[in-house]
Scaffold this motif. Structure first.
Motif, PDB file in Angstrom:
ATOM      1  N   MET A  40      65.331  79.733  42.403  1.00 60.42           N
ATOM      2  CA  MET A  40      66.320  80.515  41.286  1.00 60.42           C
ATOM      3  C   MET A  40      66.972  79.904  40.656  1.00 60.42           C
ATOM      4  SD  MET A  40      68.478  83.027  44.226  1.00 60.42           S
ATOM      5  CE  MET A  40      68.254  84.676  43.723  1.00 60.42           C
TER       6      MET A  40
ATOM      7  N   TYR B 137      62.689  87.573  34.122  1.00 61.78           N
ATOM      8  CA  TYR B 137      63.246  87.436  35.247  1.00 61.78           C
ATOM      9  C   TYR B 137      62.695  87.487  36.262  1.00 61.78           C
ATOM     10  CZ  TYR B 137      67.030  88.747  38.323  1.00 61.78           C
ATOM     11  OH  TYR B 137      68.138  88.813  39.201  1.00 61.78           O
ATOM     12  N   HIS B 138      61.581  88.362  36.384  1.00 63.88           N
ATOM     13  CA  HIS B 138      61.033  88.546  37.715  1.00 63.88           C
ATOM     14  C   HIS B 138      59.797  87.797  38.024  1.00 63.88           C
ATOM     15  CE1 HIS B 138      62.660  92.570  39.013  1.00 63.88           C
ATOM     16  NE2 HIS B 138      62.756  92.871  37.709  1.00 63.88           N
TER      17      HIS B 138
ATOM     18  N   SER C 124      62.097  90.022  28.682  1.00 63.24           N
ATOM     19  CA  SER C 124      63.344  89.504  29.290  1.00 63.24           C
ATOM     20  C   SER C 124      62.883  89.990  30.914  1.00 63.24           C
ATOM     21  CB  SER C 124      64.459  89.785  28.893  1.00 63.24           C
ATOM     22  OG  SER C 124      65.179  90.746  29.148  1.00 63.24           O
ATOM     23  N   PRO C 125      62.403  91.145  31.132  1.00 69.75           N
ATOM     24  CA  PRO C 125      62.266  91.453  32.654  1.00 69.75           C
ATOM     25  C   PRO C 125      61.144  90.449  33.182  1.00 69.75           C
ATOM     26  CG  PRO C 125      62.078  93.411  31.482  1.00 69.75           C
ATOM     27  CD  PRO C 125      62.171  92.278  30.448  1.00 69.75           C
ATOM     28  N   LEU C 126      60.191  90.258  32.403  1.00 66.06           N
ATOM     29  CA  LEU C 126      59.027  89.097  32.820  1.00 66.06           C
ATOM     30  C   LEU C 126      59.599  87.973  33.173  1.00 66.06           C
ATOM     31  CD1 LEU C 126      56.063  90.140  32.989  1.00 66.06           C
ATOM     32  CD2 LEU C 126      55.762  89.043  30.771  1.00 66.06           C
TER      33      LEU C 126
ATOM     34  N   ASN D  38      61.045  85.579  40.785  1.00 65.75           N
ATOM     35  CA  ASN D  38      61.131  86.397  41.695  1.00 65.75           C
ATOM     36  C   ASN D  38      59.789  86.549  42.630  1.00 65.75           C
ATOM     37  OD1 ASN D  38      63.827  86.771  41.610  1.00 65.75           O
ATOM     38  ND2 ASN D  38      63.651  88.806  41.094  1.00 65.75           N
ATOM     39  N   PHE D  39      58.979  86.683  41.834  1.00 63.15           N
ATOM     40  CA  PHE D  39      57.456  86.472  42.344  1.00 63.15           C
ATOM     41  C   PHE D  39      57.200  85.142  42.910  1.00 63.15           C
ATOM     42  CE2 PHE D  39      53.343  88.733  41.771  1.00 63.15           C
ATOM     43  CZ  PHE D  39      54.072  90.097  41.678  1.00 63.15           C
TER      44      PHE D  39
ATOM     45  N   SER E 243      62.477  93.540  25.584  1.00 56.70           N
ATOM     46  CA  SER E 243      62.373  94.394  26.581  1.00 56.70           C
ATOM     47  C   SER E 243      61.160  93.980  27.414  1.00 56.70           C
ATOM     48  CB  SER E 243      62.491  95.872  26.263  1.00 56.70           C
ATOM     49  OG  SER E 243      61.253  96.182  25.513  1.00 56.70           O
ATOM     50  N   VAL E 244      60.042  93.442  26.657  1.00 58.08           N
ATOM     51  CA  VAL E 244      58.872  93.376  27.448  1.00 58.08           C
ATOM     52  C   VAL E 244      59.141  91.931  28.242  1.00 58.08           C
ATOM     53  CG1 VAL E 244      56.547  92.433  27.253  1.00 58.08           C
ATOM     54  CG2 VAL E 244      57.334  94.400  25.935  1.00 58.08           C
TER      55      VAL E 244
ATOM     56  N   ILE F 170      59.240  83.122  44.165  1.00 58.09           N
ATOM     57  CA  ILE F 170      59.976  83.229  45.554  1.00 58.09           C
ATOM     58  C   ILE F 170      59.422  83.900  46.560  1.00 58.09           C
ATOM     59  CG2 ILE F 170      62.180  83.770  46.591  1.00 58.09           C
ATOM     60  CD1 ILE F 170      63.421  83.029  43.932  1.00 58.09           C
ATOM     61  N   LEU F 171      58.905  84.986  46.190  1.00 62.75           N
ATOM     62  CA  LEU F 171      58.051  85.857  47.281  1.00 62.75           C
ATOM     63  C   LEU F 171      56.837  85.283  47.890  1.00 62.75           C
ATOM     64  CD1 LEU F 171      58.662  89.479  45.643  1.00 62.75           C
ATOM     65  CD2 LEU F 171      59.840  88.557  47.871  1.00 62.75           C
ATOM     66  N   VAL F 172      56.067  84.640  46.821  1.00 62.20           N
ATOM     67  CA  VAL F 172      54.992  83.792  47.321  1.00 62.20           C
ATOM     68  C   VAL F 172      55.363  82.584  48.256  1.00 62.20           C
ATOM     69  CG1 VAL F 172      53.201  82.230  46.238  1.00 62.20           C
ATOM     70  CG2 VAL F 172      53.602  84.287  45.329  1.00 62.20           C
TER      71      VAL F 172
ATOM     72  N   MET G  72      63.083  77.948  48.067  1.00 65.11           N
ATOM     73  CA  MET G  72      63.387  79.196  47.428  1.00 65.11           C
ATOM     74  C   MET G  72      64.650  79.024  46.543  1.00 65.11           C
ATOM     75  SD  MET G  72      62.651  82.221  50.021  1.00 65.11           S
ATOM     76  CE  MET G  72      63.589  81.798  51.135  1.00 65.11           C
TER      77      MET G  72
END
Lengths: 608, 604
Positions: B312, B276-277, B272-274, B280-281, B269-270, B283-285, B308
């Protein structure tokens, strides 16, 4: 032999599973879910909050395309780049992304916790339920299957819970969320996307059906291979000393090659499903771009929306293809779940009384009135049995295999309840007696002499739940078993192995008798072993039995002449009825069933 | 217990293996062996994987150019011609199709390579087992040997599944980085920061779950063990009233299992979101950097979109690499266990030999011992200095207490195992040198544990030997099996066992006897082969044998009647011949008299 049994069960289980996979399509996933919810209250705990959190997590996955759209439409325009706007949206998205991570963590852990609680609960409840089922439900053939319910079936569900179930929850929410955003941006383009995806569903469904069938066939090939391999291992002596080796080799090669071929068929579907989803996804992107640019100005589509659509399409394809990948797992998990639930639905026939009656610590008398017994599947085993056994009597029950004598013994210990009639012990209906009292005062020693995989002394101690080591030693002393114990490699601490198989059949019986002595029962029921026991142990057994029987009412299912000869009362069973009763001297000259049995016993051992 | 210790051992081995540096090297060897055995599918699969890498990057380039040349001018500018739109449409479709096609090829051929490897290894294991010395079966349980063929092969090959993809991931990362560098060095820098971070994270995750995963694995074994034991012995559990204690035992193990699983769940749970995100981080940069670059004219919107899209796509492959690293230790350990079977030398027997008349069996100072289970140095003696002769046509009973070496003698006579000292000759031919295949033409043994195959009775009786139906029926007749066989639904064609008719112990023994008789042996050996047969029927069988056959007979039995039928009795004690003579003569010996009198009362 044990292993062979186990393996038979595995083989049967595979067949079970095959049927169940067919069955599960008829039952339907929703019905399994409904019944599963009822069986596992843990599932419902906090489910709405979890769902809400999962929704937020799925929403977090849409951050990127949403930001891209806003940045492209407001920050980067034909008139130039508005850096502040770009930074504003990007930083907000980053912040939300961090929040999404935190929320994601909480949600995943919540899901994992729920799953583990549900599975543990299910495992424990199933195990408990199985133990409450009547012994009539625990036939040899079903043992492997029952063990599988508590072990491999629950493990299958666990694996599903760790990946498949989470994928279903998060992905279906994600698909829904993506579609909502798409429609908000441009319903025209949404229709284009859906139209391109539409053919995917019948194609996938068709392929998945075939894939499932193929996997079924693989499973049965695997089980075939395992059967042949285990045969060639267990039958190694026959294979070698009968010149059967080359034929065995070719059988094995065939089995392995057949398994390979079936695997190759199944893997075709595996190879094609994902790429097809991917290709359709790309086609959708192409269509959106083409239609979006051509009709975009009329539909009011902005460049930011169109590019966001491209990314959104990607977010649509990924969950769809992942669901395609977990479908097989889902089907297996549902089938496993259903099988577990079916066990839980099996009615418990032997119900313990709330406030049971007690039994005294003295020899017990038995009165059997109009006793009938038949199995659930039909087949009458006992038919109108009536008998009174005074306290302190030693009874030998004899009869051919299938005459009902063993079932009679089992009913006396309430391993199953009579279909009709009743059994009175000490004047009280057996069904009214408190279970703890019953376990202690009425004790059966089954013929298979099953022992737990621990030391000899621990096994003896298991005779009574609160027995101390000293009491176990005392029991061994009472039965005069020290000389035997002393010649064991590690005395009392000798490990008996799985099912007690490090000991011989006769030795296992000795431990089982000591175990009964610890309980000090008023009624002792013995199912004598039929398998050959070496003569030395046999003699020891006889002495031990005699000591154990002293001062108790005993009912022995007899396989030995001496047991019958010594008994105060012999009950001769035939086709579920008591046809003769009396002492040996009365029955032996009656020219009935007993005298015939006796003749065949004696004729072949003492006289030839 | 066995499942428990087995899984625990595997877990420990896996743990040790992961600490070892040689693990990657051993993995390389494993992969290389598979490639060497099946080069074609591997090469096509890996090539398709690399094609995939190129096409993926190509796809993002197409997407970027479509953005710049079709989307932006089409929607924000003055519009574009229909031809340009169509061009963009087909560019995406074609590249997309190639991408899908390359995935298909990669999956198909990679899988083919894996399945072919599994088949090759399975066949190898089987062949080695069939030719291995009989003694190798003693030190391993059936379950253990089955695991070699089944789960060990699966586990060993599990690292081959992601092989083609993993190799292509490396090329994908390289090509992506180059294409990012071409677009703009700044994009390249963002990627350089991001991807190693992802790889490190993945590694951390694998490390973090290693310990709980190992413990959970052992606990699964424990839970299974409890369930198995408790349900197997349900009768005893019920009769001694231990249901609650058994339930407690299961609850305790299940709770510990849940705790370990939750530890894994927490880590997941620690991470897998990391995982994934983080992209994304990135991509935002990229979006911010891209905006600045577009602003000063050094990049286009399309190039930013391309970068981008690359980000992905790149997240998944990193996870694939992680999976392969995770599987590595388990796989190489499984491979070691398979190699252990591969390394067994097959027993070679002499190719020629003749049995001279008379066909006497002579035991010449035969000794046999086997290594102790716990201490390999200590050998347990079963037979010592055993000398005897069974003359052609003689019928001999072998009598002795449990563990006196009777069954070992049968195995030695059949050539299944070799004496540690001395030798056995069969009409002057040395049994040990000629092996079981040779002996099987002359000696037929019915072993203590009846073994029948789950196939037709005919197959069980003939075991592929060329015999006529009338021979089969007369053998059944002698073994007193003709009655129940004729009552079976399909007679001798009836399938028995697992998926067919279940025979009783006595019936199975009679089939085994008929099988031996069918070989028309010079010597017939019955090792407690009638223990489950009704005494009356047993007597009948022995009488039939006397009448219908003239072979030598060696019989081990616990029934007095059977012993008495023999012309001579060999009394064996502690692996030596104690005395030999007729039953009545031997009765003068106290030990013998005690032993056989104990047989008297045992009936079934």
């Amino acid at each position: 032999m044990t292993f062979l049994d186990g393996h038979d069960a595995i083989g049967k289980d595979f067949e079970d599973e095959r049927q169940d996979l067919d069955g599960i399509e008829e039952v339907g996933a929703l019905n399994v879910l409904k019944r599963g919810l009822k069986a596992s209250p843990e599932l419902k705990a906090g489910i709405s909050l979890t769902a809400l959190m999962a929704l937020a997590v799925a929403g977090g996955k849409l951050l990127v395309p949403l930001t891209i759209k806003e940045v492209l439409d407001r920050g980067i325009t034909t008139s130039g780049v508005n850096v502040n706007t770009v930074l504003f949206f990007s930083l907000i998205a980053m912040f939300l992304s961090i929040a999404g991570m935190a929320l994601g963590k909480a949600t995943y852990y919540r899901l994992a916790k729920t799953a583990e609680n549900v599975l543990m609960g299910l495992r424990i409840r199933t195990f408990e339920h199985l133990h409450k089922l009547s012994i009539a439900d625990h036939v040899q053939a079903r043992k492997g299957a029952y063990t599988a319910r508590v072990t491999s079936d629950v493990e299958t569900l666990t694996q599903f819970a760790q990946w498949g179930a989470i994928a279903w929850i998060i992905n279906s929410i994600q698909i829904f969320a993506v579609l909502v955003i798409m429609i908000v941006y441009s319903w025209h383009l949404s229709i284009v996307t859906l139209l391109v995806h539409a053919p995917l569903f019948p194609v996938l469904r068709w392929m998945q059906r075939r894939q499932l069938r193929a996997h079924d066939r693989v499973r049965s090939r695997v089980s075939d291979t395992l059967s042949v391999v285990s045969e060639s291992i267990q039958g190694v002596d026959v294979v070698r000393s009968y010149g059967y080796r080359q034929k065995t080799r070719s059988k094995l090669h065939h089995a392995i090659s057949d398994q390979y071929k079936e695997q190759m068929v199944a893997q075709k579907y595996f190879s094609f499903v994902l790429p097809i989803t991917d290709i359709i996804g790309v086609a959708a992107i192409a269509a959106v771009v083409g239609a979006g640019v051509y009709w975009g100005p009329d539909w009011g589509v902005t460049s930011g929306e169109l590019i966001a659509f491209v990314f959104l399409s990607n977010l649509l394809v990924m969950p769809i293809s992942e669901l395609g990948e977990v479908l097989n797992q889902t089907q297996t998990a549902l089938a496993g779940w259903w099988k577990v639930l079916e066990v839980l639905d099996k009615e418990i026939e032997v119900k313990e009384p709330h406030q049971g009656l007690a039994l005294p610590d003295s020899p017990l008398d038995i009165k059997v009135e109009e006793l009938d017994f038949s199995y659930r599947t039909g087949g009458i085993v006992l038919d109108d049995v009536n008998i009174y056994i005074p306290a302190g009597t030693s009874v030998a029950v004899v009869g051919e295999t299938g005459s009902g004598k063993t079932t009679f013994a089992k009913l006396l210990t309430r391993l199953a309840d009579p279909t009709n009639g009743r059994i009175l012990v000490n004047g009280q209906d057996l069904r009214e007696i408190d279970s703890d009292h019953r376990h202690r005062t009425i004790r059966m020693v089954p013929q298979d002499g099953f022992l737990f995989d621990t030391s000899v002394i621990e096994n003896v101690r298991f005779g009574r739940n609160d027995a101390q080591i000293s009491e176990a030693e005392e029991a061994i002393d009472d039965l005069g078993l020290w000389p035997w114990i002393e010649q064991l490699p590690e005395g009392l601490e000798t490990r008996v192995g799985e099912r007690g198989e490090s000991l011989s059949v006769g030795e296992r019986q000795l431990v089982a008798l000591a175990r009964a002595q610890v309980a000090d029962p008023g009624l002792l029921i013995l199912d004598e072993a039929t398998s050959a026991i070496d003569p030395e142990t046999e003699q020891m057994l006889e002495v031990t039995l005699e000591r154990l029987a002293q001062g108790r009412t005993t009912v022995s299912v007899a396989h030995r002449i001496s047991t019958a000869e010594r008994a105060d009362l012999i009950l001769v069973f035939d086709k579920g009825k008591i046809v003769e009763k009396g002492k040996h001297s009365d029955l032996v000259n009656l020219e009935g069933i007993y005298s015939k049995l006796y003749e065949s016993w004696i004729g072949n051992t003492r006289e030839v | 217990m066995s499942t428990d210790s087995e899984s625990e051992r595997t877990a420990i081995e896996a743990g040790e293996a992961s600490n070892e540096n040689g693990i990657v090297k051993r993995w390389f060897r494993l992969v290389f062996r598979s490639i060497k055995a099946h080069p074609l599918p591997h090469i096509i699969g890996i090539s398709a994987g690399n094609l995939f890498s190129l096409v993926v990057v190509g796809f993002t380039i197409v997407l970027g150019r479509v953005t710049d040349e079709v989307i932006i001018p089409g929607l924000d500018g003055g519009g574009v011609e229909g031809r340009t739109i169509l061009g963009g449409f087909f560019a995406i479709v074609i590249v997309g199709f190639i991408r899908g096609f390359s995935v298909m090829l990669r999956r198909f051929f990679n899988f083919t390579a894996v399945e072919k490897t599994k088949r090759t290894w399975r066949l190898g294991i089987i062949d080695n087992l069939l030719d291995a010395p009989r003694a190798h079966y003693w030190s391993r349980s059936t379950g253990e040997l089955l695991a070699r063929v089944d789960t060990d092969v699966e586990t060993a090959t599990s690292v081959l599944m992601p092989l083609a993809f993993s190799i292509s991931v490396i090329s994908l990362i390289l090509v992506s980085l180059i294409s990012l560098l071409i677009i703009h060095p700044l994009f390249f820098v963002v990627a350089l920061l991001l991807f190693p971070a992802l790889a490190v994270l993945q590694r951390f995750f694998v490390r973090a779950v290693e310990d709980p995963a190992r413990k959970a694995q052992a606990l699964i074994g424990e839970v299974s063990e409890i369930a198995h034991e408790s349900l197997d012995g349900i009768m005893v559990v019920k009769t001694i009233g231990r249901q609650n204690q058994e339930l407690d035992r299961l609850i305790k193990s299940s709770e510990r299992l849940r705790e370990e699983r939750l530890r894994i769940g927490w880590q997941r749970s620690v991470f897998s979101p990391l995982l994934y995100h983080l992209p994304n981080f990135g991509i935002l940069v990229l979006l911010m950097v891209g905006a600045l670059l577009v602003d000063n004219g050094s990049a286009t919107v399309g190039e930013t979109v391309q970068a981008m899209a690359l980000f992905m796509i790149l997240t998944l492959p990193v996870q694939i690499l992680g999976f392969m690293f995770q599987e590595m230790p388990r796989s190489v350990v499984a491979m070691d266990r398979i190699d252990e079977i591969f390394s067994i030398d097959k027993v070679e027997y002499r190719k020629d030999g003749e049995v001279e008349k008379p066909v006497d069996v002579i035991f010449n100072k035969v000794g046999f011992s086997y290594p102790n289970e716990n201490d390999q140095q200590v050998r347990q003696t079963v037979l010592e200095d055993f000398s005897e002769k069974i003359n052609e046509g003689e019928s001999v009973a072998l009598v002795g207490a449990t563990g006196s070496g009777k069954s070992t003698l049968v195995m030695l006579m059949s050539g299944l195992i070799e004496p540690t000292s001395g030798n056995i000759t069969l009409g002057n031919a040395n049994v040990g040198e000629l092996g079981p295949d040779f002996v099987s033409d002359h000696i037929a043994s019915v072993f203590q544990e009846t073994f029948l195959f789950a196939s037709s009775l005919r197959e069980n009786l003939t075991l592929d030997a060329d015999v006529s139906d009338s021979d089969i029926y007369s053998a059944l007749q002698v073994a007193s099996a003709q009655d129940f066989v004729s009552e079976l639904p399909q007679g001798i064609e009836t399938i028995i066992g697992e998926r067919g008719v279940t025979l009783s112990g006595g019936q199975r023994q009679r089939i085994a006897i008929a099988r031996a008789l069918l070989r028309k042996p010079s010597v017939l050996v019955l090792d407690d082969a009638t223990s489950a047969v009704d005494p009356k029927v047993e007597a009948e069988i022995l009488q039939n044998m006397k009448k219908e056959t003239n072979c030598s007979l060696l019989v081990i039995a616990h029934r007095l009647a059977t012993i008495r039928l023999a012309e001579r009795v060999i009394f064996i004690d502690n692996g030596r011949v104690f005395a030999s003579g007729s039953h009545d003569e031997l009765l003068k010996i106290d030990d013998y008299a005690n032993l056989v009198s104990a047989y008297e009362d045992v009936t079934t």
